[in-house]
Design a protein around this motif. Sequence first.
Motif, PDB file in Angstrom:
ATOM      1  N   ILE A 178     -26.125  91.604   5.004  1.00  0.00           N
ATOM      2  CA  ILE A 178     -25.668  90.275   4.569  1.00  0.00           C
ATOM      3  C   ILE A 178     -24.907  90.426   3.257  1.00  0.00           C
ATOM      4  N   LYS A 179     -23.745  89.762   3.155  1.00  0.00           N
ATOM      5  CA  LYS A 179     -22.944  89.857   1.930  1.00  0.00           C
ATOM      6  C   LYS A 179     -22.463  88.481   1.496  1.00  0.00           C
ATOM      7  N   TYR A 180     -22.533  88.240   0.187  1.00  0.00           N
ATOM      8  CA  TYR A 180     -22.015  87.009  -0.411  1.00  0.00           C
ATOM      9  C   TYR A 180     -21.146  87.380  -1.613  1.00  0.00           C
ATOM     10  N   LYS A 181     -20.081  86.622  -1.821  1.00  0.00           N
ATOM     11  CA  LYS A 181     -19.249  86.840  -3.010  1.00  0.00           C
ATOM     12  C   LYS A 181     -20.013  86.441  -4.266  1.00  0.00           C
ATOM     13  N   LYS A 182     -20.742  85.346  -4.169  1.00  0.00           N
ATOM     14  CA  LYS A 182     -21.531  84.857  -5.306  1.00  0.00           C
ATOM     15  C   LYS A 182     -22.986  84.789  -4.871  1.00  0.00           C
ATOM     16  N   ASN A 183     -23.852  85.499  -5.578  1.00  0.00           N
ATOM     17  CA  ASN A 183     -25.273  85.555  -5.207  1.00  0.00           C
ATOM     18  C   ASN A 183     -26.061  84.481  -5.941  1.00  0.00           C
ATOM     19  N   GLU A 184     -26.680  83.585  -5.160  1.00  0.00           N
ATOM     20  CA  GLU A 184     -27.429  82.465  -5.730  1.00  0.00           C
ATOM     21  C   GLU A 184     -28.655  82.182  -4.876  1.00  0.00           C
ATOM     22  N   VAL A 185     -29.656  81.584  -5.508  1.00  0.00           N
ATOM     23  CA  VAL A 185     -30.805  81.067  -4.757  1.00  0.00           C
ATOM     24  C   VAL A 185     -31.171  79.707  -5.343  1.00  0.00           C
ATOM     25  N   PHE A 186     -31.291  78.729  -4.464  1.00  0.00           N
ATOM     26  CA  PHE A 186     -31.622  77.362  -4.867  1.00  0.00           C
ATOM     27  C   PHE A 186     -33.080  77.077  -4.498  1.00  0.00           C
ATOM     28  N   ILE A 187     -33.842  76.591  -5.463  1.00  0.00           N
ATOM     29  CA  ILE A 187     -35.267  76.326  -5.268  1.00  0.00           C
ATOM     30  C   ILE A 187     -35.510  74.828  -5.413  1.00  0.00           C
ATOM     31  N   ASP A 188     -36.051  74.214  -4.371  1.00  0.00           N
ATOM     32  CA  ASP A 188     -36.431  72.796  -4.414  1.00  0.00           C
ATOM     33  C   ASP A 188     -37.948  72.687  -4.414  1.00  0.00           C
ATOM     34  N   VAL A 189     -38.499  72.066  -5.459  1.00  0.00           N
ATOM     35  CA  VAL A 189     -39.933  71.771  -5.510  1.00  0.00           C
ATOM     36  C   VAL A 189     -40.085  70.294  -5.173  1.00  0.00           C
TER      37      VAL A 189
END
Length: 428
Positions: A168-179
């Motif tokens: 898996i490849k992404y240009k911009k690496n991010e992770v979104f966390i919803d609590v």
Amino acid sequence: MSESCLNLCDKFLSFCPTVLICRNYKGDVDMSEIDHFMHLLMQHEEEGLLCPVMSHGNVHFMWIKHSNLYLVATTNKNSNASLVYAFLYKLVEVFTEYFKELEEESIQDNFVVVYELLDELMDFGFPQTTDSKILQEYITQEGAKLEVAKSKVPTTVTNAVSWRSEGIKYKKNEVFIDVIESINVLVNANGSVMSSDIVGSIKLKTMLSGMPELRLGLNDRVLFGLTGRDKGKTVMMEDVKFHQCVRLSRFESDRTISFIPPDGESELMSYRINTHVKPLIWIESIIEKFSHSRVEIMVKAKGQFKKQSVANNVEVRVPVPSDADSPKFKTSTGSAKYVPEKNLVVWTIKSFPGGKEFLMRAHFGLPSVENEEMESKPPITVKFEIPYFTVSGIQVRYMKIIEKSGYQALPWVRYITQSGDYQLRTNV
């Protein structure tokens, strides 16, 4: 997860009743046994003894209903019922991912795909690949693609990390966390809170390259106790459930939430906090019923949360008599409308700041001939959502992202509090 004694024969039934699809995984239950299911169901329903497990001879039926379908598992062994039901609900989730709507028509239109999925989801009574994202890599809804895709089975099927593909490849690496926390509250007619709790979940949207290792830190009271830190601003989580990606042995030993995440959206964990919750939106109501004449309703709503917070899309649902008519409304903010098919007044407030009070008045006419039947007295219910706020005080302390290529990734955290089962009883 697998049980050697598990034996499933999945059948989709419409109200006709007609068997739409069946799959006999072990062959030790006769296919004709399903014919007894609908008769048993109707018999139990008439007797008021409907239950999730029914038996005919030595065959047991475990079933759930979704839309116009019954999903039924049959077994003649002492199978693990919780495993069977988890699998049935997983079937619904997977088929909904594939067909958007799971109903009789979508099954009839996709027989080939359904059979392919049933064969991949379970093998000889043992649950196998149940992640829809992984299944979609090699079971597609286009017949032409199906043969090409099947020639190469993804490594995820045999990989230890079955929920995530390699490469898996992404240009911009991010992770979104919803609590996200849902508040369940029941208030009696005298204004006392009879029951309350918080049901929370942590959801991820992962856009990370490679096979990253993530470590999530929360203000967990047990963790702080183990490390001898101040327990002041901590939360005590109960009934914690994790996605299969979380290393349970690590969590049990030192409360570290360590995992290789699925790609895209997923629910990492859910929890419950059993605590006294002050109702965030307090409702006071006066409902006066004048026989053969009219009903006067006055509802006051008060925001009992921080002034800097704002509740969005608030709905206060007030029950009215079934024979009421000629509605008239007056509100200090928002709008009110009558929903006659549900015998409700719905008061909608788009933006409700903390500490504010608002008023709604309603007037209804009543027929001159009164309905002799005693009506039930349903409670007032409230729906709302408050962003950037949690009642429990749970906090994401850190999110560490480790990947062998050493890239930098950005974690984003968002907190949301919303209404769950939020009821306030009335005197009338």
